[in-house]
Structure formats: structure tokens, C-alpha cells
Design a protein around this motif. Structure first.
Motif, PDB file in Angstrom:
ATOM      1  N   TRP A 121      -4.444  10.594   4.864  1.00 27.11           N
ATOM      2  CA  TRP A 121      -3.604   9.544   5.431  1.00 27.11           C
ATOM      3  C   TRP A 121      -2.153   9.791   5.011  1.00 27.11           C
ATOM      4  O   TRP A 121      -1.894  10.553   4.077  1.00 27.11           O
ATOM      5  CB  TRP A 121      -4.095   8.161   4.985  1.00 27.11           C
ATOM      6  CG  TRP A 121      -4.255   8.017   3.494  1.00 27.11           C
ATOM      7  CD1 TRP A 121      -3.363   7.507   2.603  1.00 27.11           C
ATOM      8  CD2 TRP A 121      -5.400   8.396   2.720  1.00 27.11           C
ATOM      9  NE1 TRP A 121      -3.865   7.545   1.325  1.00 27.11           N
ATOM     10  CE2 TRP A 121      -5.122   8.081   1.372  1.00 27.11           C
ATOM     11  CE3 TRP A 121      -6.645   8.976   3.028  1.00 27.11           C
ATOM     12  CZ2 TRP A 121      -6.023   8.324   0.333  1.00 27.11           C
ATOM     13  CZ3 TRP A 121      -7.557   9.218   1.992  1.00 27.11           C
ATOM     14  CH2 TRP A 121      -7.246   8.885   0.666  1.00 27.11           C
ATOM     15  N   ALA A 176     -12.110   7.084   9.611  1.00 29.77           N
ATOM     16  CA  ALA A 176     -10.829   6.648  10.160  1.00 29.77           C
ATOM     17  C   ALA A 176     -10.444   5.276   9.619  1.00 29.77           C
ATOM     18  O   ALA A 176      -9.275   5.029   9.280  1.00 29.77           O
ATOM     19  CB  ALA A 176     -10.892   6.628  11.682  1.00 29.77           C
ATOM     20  N   LEU A 177     -11.424   4.384   9.507  1.00 27.26           N
ATOM     21  CA  LEU A 177     -11.148   3.053   8.965  1.00 27.26           C
ATOM     22  C   LEU A 177     -10.759   3.135   7.495  1.00 27.26           C
ATOM     23  O   LEU A 177      -9.869   2.419   7.027  1.00 27.26           O
ATOM     24  CB  LEU A 177     -12.365   2.151   9.157  1.00 27.26           C
ATOM     25  CG  LEU A 177     -12.212   0.697   8.677  1.00 27.26           C
ATOM     26  CD1 LEU A 177     -11.005   0.029   9.334  1.00 27.26           C
ATOM     27  CD2 LEU A 177     -13.481  -0.095   8.966  1.00 27.26           C
ATOM     28  N   ARG A 183      -9.178   5.612   6.100  1.00 29.32           N
ATOM     29  CA  ARG A 183      -7.791   6.062   6.083  1.00 29.32           C
ATOM     30  C   ARG A 183      -6.832   4.892   6.330  1.00 29.32           C
ATOM     31  O   ARG A 183      -5.781   4.770   5.679  1.00 29.32           O
ATOM     32  CB  ARG A 183      -7.560   7.138   7.146  1.00 29.32           C
ATOM     33  CG  ARG A 183      -8.229   8.469   6.909  1.00 29.32           C
ATOM     34  CD  ARG A 183      -7.685   9.488   7.910  1.00 29.32           C
ATOM     35  NE  ARG A 183      -8.429  10.724   7.904  1.00 29.32           N
ATOM     36  CZ  ARG A 183      -9.404  11.020   8.760  1.00 29.32           C
ATOM     37  NH1 ARG A 183      -9.751  10.155   9.701  1.00 29.32           N
ATOM     38  NH2 ARG A 183     -10.033  12.174   8.688  1.00 29.32           N
ATOM     39  N   GLU A 184      -7.184   4.040   7.292  1.00 31.98           N
ATOM     40  CA  GLU A 184      -6.327   2.891   7.594  1.00 31.98           C
ATOM     41  C   GLU A 184      -6.207   1.972   6.383  1.00 31.98           C
ATOM     42  O   GLU A 184      -5.110   1.481   6.063  1.00 31.98           O
ATOM     43  CB  GLU A 184      -6.896   2.115   8.784  1.00 31.98           C
ATOM     44  CG  GLU A 184      -6.837   2.850  10.109  1.00 31.98           C
ATOM     45  CD  GLU A 184      -7.535   2.087  11.213  1.00 31.98           C
ATOM     46  OE1 GLU A 184      -7.867   0.894  10.992  1.00 31.98           O
ATOM     47  OE2 GLU A 184      -7.776   2.671  12.289  1.00 31.98           O
ATOM     48  N   ASP A 185      -7.323   1.725   5.715  1.00 31.55           N
ATOM     49  CA  ASP A 185      -7.299   0.869   4.532  1.00 31.55           C
ATOM     50  C   ASP A 185      -6.463   1.487   3.416  1.00 31.55           C
ATOM     51  O   ASP A 185      -5.689   0.804   2.744  1.00 31.55           O
ATOM     52  CB  ASP A 185      -8.720   0.615   4.032  1.00 31.55           C
ATOM     53  CG  ASP A 185      -9.523  -0.305   4.943  1.00 31.55           C
ATOM     54  OD1 ASP A 185      -8.901  -1.083   5.687  1.00 31.55           O
ATOM     55  OD2 ASP A 185     -10.763  -0.238   4.907  1.00 31.55           O
ATOM     56  N   THR A 227      -4.012   3.592   3.720  1.00 30.11           N
ATOM     57  CA  THR A 227      -2.607   3.540   4.122  1.00 30.11           C
ATOM     58  C   THR A 227      -2.036   2.146   3.872  1.00 30.11           C
ATOM     59  O   THR A 227      -0.944   1.994   3.310  1.00 30.11           O
ATOM     60  CB  THR A 227      -2.451   3.915   5.606  1.00 30.11           C
ATOM     61  OG1 THR A 227      -2.996   5.215   5.822  1.00 30.11           O
ATOM     62  CG2 THR A 227      -0.992   3.905   6.021  1.00 30.11           C
ATOM     63  N   ALA A 228      -2.773   1.114   4.282  1.00 31.72           N
ATOM     64  CA  ALA A 228      -2.305  -0.260   4.106  1.00 31.72           C
ATOM     65  C   ALA A 228      -2.132  -0.613   2.636  1.00 31.72           C
ATOM     66  O   ALA A 228      -1.204  -1.347   2.266  1.00 31.72           O
ATOM     67  CB  ALA A 228      -3.291  -1.227   4.769  1.00 31.72           C
ATOM     68  N   SER A 259     -10.869  -4.162   5.313  1.00 38.82           N
ATOM     69  CA  SER A 259     -10.438  -4.363   6.705  1.00 38.82           C
ATOM     70  C   SER A 259     -10.596  -5.815   7.132  1.00 38.82           C
ATOM     71  O   SER A 259      -9.761  -6.348   7.869  1.00 38.82           O
ATOM     72  CB  SER A 259     -11.226  -3.441   7.634  1.00 38.82           C
ATOM     73  OG  SER A 259     -12.621  -3.622   7.453  1.00 38.82           O
ATOM     74  N   ARG A 269      -7.783  -7.791   5.629  1.00 36.40           N
ATOM     75  CA  ARG A 269      -6.541  -7.528   6.357  1.00 36.40           C
ATOM     76  C   ARG A 269      -6.515  -8.269   7.687  1.00 36.40           C
ATOM     77  O   ARG A 269      -5.496  -8.833   8.076  1.00 36.40           O
ATOM     78  CB  ARG A 269      -6.355  -6.024   6.568  1.00 36.40           C
ATOM     79  CG  ARG A 269      -6.097  -5.261   5.280  1.00 36.40           C
ATOM     80  CD  ARG A 269      -5.527  -3.873   5.542  1.00 36.40           C
ATOM     81  NE  ARG A 269      -6.469  -2.976   6.185  1.00 36.40           N
ATOM     82  CZ  ARG A 269      -6.314  -2.442   7.381  1.00 36.40           C
ATOM     83  NH1 ARG A 269      -5.250  -2.739   8.114  1.00 36.40           N
ATOM     84  NH2 ARG A 269      -7.220  -1.606   7.875  1.00 36.40           N
ATOM     85  N   ARG A 270      -7.660  -8.272   8.371  1.00 38.29           N
ATOM     86  CA  ARG A 270      -7.721  -9.002   9.651  1.00 38.29           C
ATOM     87  C   ARG A 270      -7.521 -10.492   9.452  1.00 38.29           C
ATOM     88  O   ARG A 270      -7.011 -11.182  10.335  1.00 38.29           O
ATOM     89  CB  ARG A 270      -9.068  -8.739  10.340  1.00 38.29           C
ATOM     90  CG  ARG A 270      -9.205  -7.370  10.985  1.00 38.29           C
ATOM     91  CD  ARG A 270     -10.381  -7.319  11.945  1.00 38.29           C
ATOM     92  NE  ARG A 270     -11.637  -7.625  11.285  1.00 38.29           N
ATOM     93  CZ  ARG A 270     -12.415  -6.721  10.699  1.00 38.29           C
ATOM     94  NH1 ARG A 270     -12.054  -5.443  10.686  1.00 38.29           N
ATOM     95  NH2 ARG A 270     -13.562  -7.079  10.135  1.00 38.29           N
TER      96      ARG A 270
END
Length: 409
Positions: A4, A109-110, A112-114, A116-117, A298, A301-302
Motif C-alpha cells: 500500500w 485489497a481490503l 491494503r485499504e485498512d 493505508t487508512a 473496515s 471506518r464505514r
């Protein structure tokens, strides 16, 4: 496989301290002196479900390690794997009627998003088990040729007795090892093994399961432990500075991996320090995918939770401690983040040079993040209660919290 994007790490005045950290192998605190390039391997996820708080508590600990080293003007060579083929992944895909590769790609992929956040610093090399297979096969062949591995009904097992240092990572007795082996992916009851604890290096192809060409090993797929060994030796070599992961990896994963590497190279130890993060509980039980008692990053975050608050909730607990996630833990972190942001939003403030050194000292002392947070809290209380005329202080505090704790104010 790509990792990421990295968030920028602000440079601070001066230089940090050498890291003192608890080593599971020596069962004490050691001082690490990595040289110009610090080398660290942290075991990654098996991507059959989303990233939960237990995961990020572990990765937060090793993110702090990187930040301490960077503040000490070192480069960091960080490697992490993804176990993108394994029994739990295949079982989940079968249960849900999904293609296992699509499941692995989606959850990676999820993840990586976590990451990054949450502003977790990425590894330099992010390697999947599948892409590592060409490097795994020769290692298994070498172990077999050296008499450190043997065949059983087409499967290849490692002989733990081939490594004289076996047991020196976890320091468990044989019965405890046997119980944990059965619980954590081993097969100690399988007839025909030389030692019940011997782990599988190469699993011969099973009907309906993915397999790859293993050369002289035949078609199959790699065992869990040899995967990380192949990746670590390829990118870091022996004697790297930290082997990291959750405390549930001390045995069998890190114990077996160390023995694989030591039998392959004749060198000891595989890593200078074995560092293990504590477990996070929910409702009185360890948070785990098998139990289903998970709090997903996730989902938080949502729901609108600021990732900086999630990090502060993690940082409020020492990385080696076992602790429980509650609504109160998150609420305290949200309130702390609000106080800190209010304090640094002022145009001037209380001098912060001492604070920088207090945070450095806390983190160099076995990553004592709660002490670091307490130091910032003290500055914030003074900043709110009194007036100061240091125009550089709020910015210095913001940069310190960002650089050393990974929290953007």
C-alpha cells in the motif's frame, strides 16, 4: 504483489535512541543495534476475512518499530507475506461458494485499504505464498537431501530433531507443543511421522485443491512455515533484526520457521529478536476468525470512526499486553484525539522540546506507547490550561505524534 502507499514521516530535530525490546527467545529485553539498514520480517494475513482489531494491534506494534528506527536515522528493510493459499482460505471459499483466488484478492485489497487508512508504513517487499513457490521448492529439496526432511505418503515433513536449537524460541515443553500443534494447523496424531511435532513442508496434491509443480517433490503446495522462511531468506538473509507477529505465532510458526532456516543454513539464530504482540479479546474471549468475535477495521471506518482514533485506542495498550476491545476503549480514544487536535490548533503554545524526548524515550523502552501517550497528554493539559508564546510548539507536537506514533493531527 504490491503493498500500500506510504504516508510521509516527518523529520524531527535531533536523533532517536536505540531500541530496547523484549525477545521471546532470550526471555528478556535486549538492545538492538541494526547498523545503517534495519531488517524486519512480520508475518502477514491469511486473507479469508477482513482485517480485525487483533490484526491491526500486531501491525501497529511493528509500525512503531519502524518509526523508532527511522527516527534513529536508519533505513528500514521491512518484509511481509500474505498466505494466499492455505486450508482456512480454501475452506472459507468452499463454504461460501467462491473462487479461492478471488476471495484472497478481495480480502488482500481490503487489508491494503485498512493499512493505508491507519497510516501503517508499508513493507518494501509484500510477497504472496503462491508467488514464493518457485523459491520454496528448492529449499524443501535441500532439506530432504540433507536428511532434515522425509516423505510420508507423498507429503514431505521436516524433522524437528535435525535442528539442535529447536524449542529455543517458545521454550515450551513437549506436551504443550503437541497441544498447540494440534490447535494451530499441525497434525501430531498422524501415524508414520518420526516425531509428532514434525511440520509439513510440502503437501502432495489433493483432489479438488490447487497444486503446483514441485519438481522432484511432485505436484502440491507448500506448508505454512517454509513459506515465510523462503521469503525471509530471499529478501533479508539470516540474522535479520526482528521476526515479528502475534503471540500465537511463537509456536508453532516462529519456532518451526527458525528451525527450517537454521537447518538449511547451519547458522544460528535466524533472527536476533523474536518479538510478539499480545492478543485482543472481545466479550471475554480472544478475538479470532474461528470464534467469529471480530471487530473489523473496515466496519469501524464505514461507521465514521476516524482511523486516528483507532490507532490511539491501540496505542493505549502496551503491545505485549493482552487486552479487551470495548466501546469505552474507543470512546476514550475519540475523546483523546479531540483534546490533542484542539491543543495543537492554537497558534502558539507551551514549549515541546522536552515532549519530543519523552516520547522517544518511551518508545525506545520496549515500545511503551502508553507512556508516550501520557507524555502527550501532559503537554496537552498544560497547553489548554495555560498560555504559551512558543509559535513552533503546536507544529512540533503534531510532527512528533505523526512521526513516532503514526497519528495525524
Amino acid at each position: 504483489m504490491h503493498a500500500w502507499p506510504a504516508s510521509e514521516v516527518p523529520a524531527l530535530p535531533g536523533k532517536g535512541r536505540d531500541l530496547q525490546i523484549h525477545d521471546s527467545a532470550t526471555q528478556g529485553t535486549i538492545t538492538l543495534d541494526p547498523g545503517p539498514v534495519a531488517r524486519i520480517y512480520v508475518c502477514g494475513i491469511t486473507p479469508y476475512d477482513a482485517t480485525h482489531i487483533g490484526h491491526v494491534a500486531t501491525y501497529n506494534a511493528f509500525d512503531l518499530v519502524q518509526r523508532v528506527w527511522l527516527d534513529n536515522k536508519r533505513q528500514v528493510h521491512y518484509v511481509q507475506n500474505v498466505t494466499d493459499v492455505d486450508d482456512p482460505l480454501l475452506e472459507r471459499a468452499l463454504r461460501d461458494g467462491q473462487d479461492w483466488t478471488e476471495l484472497a484478492e478481495r480480502e488482500t485489497a481490503l487489508f491494503r485499504e485498512d493499512m493505508t487508512a491507519l497510516r501503517m508504513l508499508p513493507p518494501r517487499h509484500y510477497i504472496g505464498a503462491v508467488e514464493a513457490i518457485p523459491g520454496i521448492v528448492p529449499l524443501v529439496e535441500r532439506l530432504r537431501e540433507a536428511g532434515a526432511a522425509y516423505e510420508l505418503d507423498g507429503d514431505i515433513y521436516f524433522s524437528v530433531e535435525s535442528d539442535p536449537h529447536f524449542g529455543q524460541v517458545s521454550h515450551l515443553d513437549a506436551e504443550a507443543m503437541r497441544l498447540l500443534s494440534a490447535e494451530r494447523g499441525g497434525d501430531p496424531e498422524r501415524p508414520g511421522k518420526k516425531n509428532p511435532l514434525d511440520p509439513m513442508l510440502w503437501m502432495a496434491a489433493r483432489p479438488g485443491e490447487p497444486s503446483w509443480d514441485g519438481g522432484s517433490l511432485g505436484r502440491g503446495r507448500p506448508g505454512w512455515h517454509i513459506e515465510c522462511v523462503a521469503i525471509a531468506l530471499d529478501h533479508l538473509g539470516m540474522g535479520f533484526d526482528i521476526q515479528g507477529g502475534g503471540s500465537d505465532l511463537a509456536f508453532p510458526h516462529h519456532e518451526m520457521g527458525a528451525s527450517h532456516a537454521q537447518a538449511l543454513t547451519g547458522e544460528f539464530p535466524m533472527a536476533k529478536a523474536y518479538v510478539h504482540a499480545g492478543m485482543v479479546a472481545l466479550g471475554g474471549e480472544k478475538m479470532s476468525k474461528s470464534k467469529g468475535n471480530l471487530v473489523f477495521v473496515s466496519a469501524l471506518r464505514r461507521a465514521g470512526v476516524d482511523p486516528a482514533a483507532i490507532r490511539l485506542a491501540l496505542l493505549a495498550h502496551h503491545y505485549r499486553a493482552d487486552w479487551e476491545w470495548t466501546d469505552e476503549v474507543l470512546a476514550e480514544a475519540v475523546a483523546r484525539l479531540e483534546r490533542w487536535r484542539a491543543a495543537v490548533s492554537r497558534p502558539d503554545g507551551i514549549p515541546a522540546d522536552t515532549l519530543v524526548e519523552e516520547v522517544r524515550e518511551a518508545l525506545a523502552d520496549d515500545l511503551d506507547a502508553p507512556a508516550a501517550l501520557a507524555a502527550v497528554d501532559r503537554w496537552v493539559e498544560l497547553q489548554i490550561a495555560a498560555s504559551g508564546d512558543d509559535e513552533s510548539a503546536p507544529g512540533l507536537v503534531s510532527r512528533t505524534v505523526d512521526a513516532l506514533l503514526g497519528v495525524a493531527l
